[in-house]
Design an enzyme around this catalytic site. Structure first.
Site, PDB file in Angstrom:
ATOM      1  N   HIS A 142       0.814  -1.218   0.000  1.00  0.00           N
ATOM      2  CA  HIS A 142       0.000   0.000   0.000  1.00  0.00           C
ATOM      3  C   HIS A 142       0.852   1.274   0.000  1.00  0.00           C
ATOM      4  CE1 HIS A 142      -3.750  -2.053   0.363  1.00  0.00           C
ATOM      5  NE2 HIS A 142      -3.591  -2.440   1.604  1.00  0.00           N
ATOM      6  N   ARG A 294     -17.639  -6.561   3.074  1.00  0.00           N
ATOM      7  CA  ARG A 294     -18.969  -6.173   3.559  1.00  0.00           C
ATOM      8  C   ARG A 294     -20.035  -6.253   2.471  1.00  0.00           C
ATOM      9  NH1 ARG A 294     -20.704  -1.693   5.371  1.00  0.00           N
ATOM     10  NH2 ARG A 294     -19.602  -0.537   3.748  1.00  0.00           N
TER      11      ARG A 294
END
Length: 330
Positions: A142, A294
């Protein structure tokens, strides 16, 4: 070891930093950038990143490496699984039987685990783990462009960078940080910090737009989460072509897209992080396994972001994109 970085400690002097320190549950944070990057504000990371920052910069890069890079919560896990399967002859059985962090490790993960007890050997030193992998190595990271290994620019391994609309990204990031016990506060407070570049790995636009500037580099492919959701077969085909792999068989492509569907990914224990259940890692990273994936929707920000905050995001996006041809779906 000489540190070739400009480092500024987040010390709570400013009101914004005090709010950051109030909401983020972690030890000290710093803003760090490479010395040669001039006046860049620096990437916001835990101070423990300094333990491995120079090791990463000096790391040997191999021509056969394949890197998946992103700002957090941009569709990284999805992209990793796509890349690994494409490069391993669509071996879905091996993909399901070996967890993703083993196959495709997170380079700077030990930054977030330094000093913790009960850490699995794989995670105690994530840099060494990557260094000792056999080729071809699949590496997740990242970090912004300026903190990558210096050899990235000369060896030129294959890099896939994935970006995501910051509204959806911010919401997803909020839920992950809360789930991991790393954020105290509501979504509006998180969004405020995000707009101010006061969440881990910020500034967001420096991250995304610097990679966008490299989109014509022959070894870098820039893709968007929204395009993956809109037309996954086309993205799989683009990625395969970039990696010099064949993904032209319609039946195999369909099977790959089925394996990569949100429903399949969410129930796949090798990628959904339920593999940490009943291990000491849960006490270190919080309830990472619960709903790691999610909703996987484009536009889910509309369900939780206030109209006022959405307007602020729109203004912020427009301001940063005024001088670039980069764009996101709204």
């Amino acid at each position: 070891m000489e540190m070739n970085f400009r480092i500024n400690e987040v010390d709570g002097v400013t009101e914004g930093d005090r709010r950051f320190m109030k909401h983020i549950n972690h030890d000290k944070y710093v803003r760090i950038t490479a010395c040669e990057e001039g006046n860049k504000p620096g990437c916001l990371l835990p101070e423990t990143f300094l333990d491995i920052a120079q090791r990463i910069r000096d790391m040997e890069v191999r021509e056969t490496d394949i890197w998946v890079l992103s700002y957090p919560k941009s569709g990284t896990t999805w992209t990793q699984e796509m890349v690994w399967c494409i490069c391993n002859d669509l071996d879905f059985e091996s993909a399901k039987s070996t967890i993703l962090p083993i196959r495709f490790p997170f380079l700077e993960l030990s930054t977030f685990l330094t000093g913790k007890r009960g850490i699995p050997p794989l995670l105690k030193d994530s840099v060494s783990y990557v260094e000792n992998m056999e080729s071809p190595r699949f590496i997740k990271c990242h970090l912004p462009w300026e903190l990558l290994p210096k050899q990235i620019k000369t060896v030129k391994p294959k890099i896939i960078y994935v970006a995501r609309n910051p509204k959806d990204l911010c919401l997803s990031y909020y839920h992950q940080l809360v789930r991991q016990g790393l954020f105290k506060g509501n979504f509006e407070e998180m969004a405020e910090l995000f707009l101010e570049d006061r969440v881990p790995y910020s500034p967001y636009w420096d991250h995304v737009l610097t990679y966008w500037e490299h989109r014509y580099d022959p070894n870098l492919l820039f893709i968007k989460y929204e395009d993956m959701k809109k037309d996954l077969p086309s993205i799989c085909t683009r990625v395969a072509s970039f990696l010099d792999e064949d993904c032209s068989d319609i039946g195999q492509l369909s099977e790959l897209c089925s394996h990569l569907s949100f429903e399949a990914m969410k129930s796949n224990v090798s990628v959904n992080y339920t593999f940490w259940e009943n291990t000491d890692i849960v006490s270190c990273l919080g309830d990472i396994n619960r709903n790691f994936m999610r909703k996987g929707k484009v536009g889910s920000w509309k369900e939780e972001m206030s109209p006022h905050m959405a307007k602020r995001f729109d203004t912020w996006i427009e301001r940063h994109l005024m001088t670039t041809d980069f764009s996101f779906y709204r």
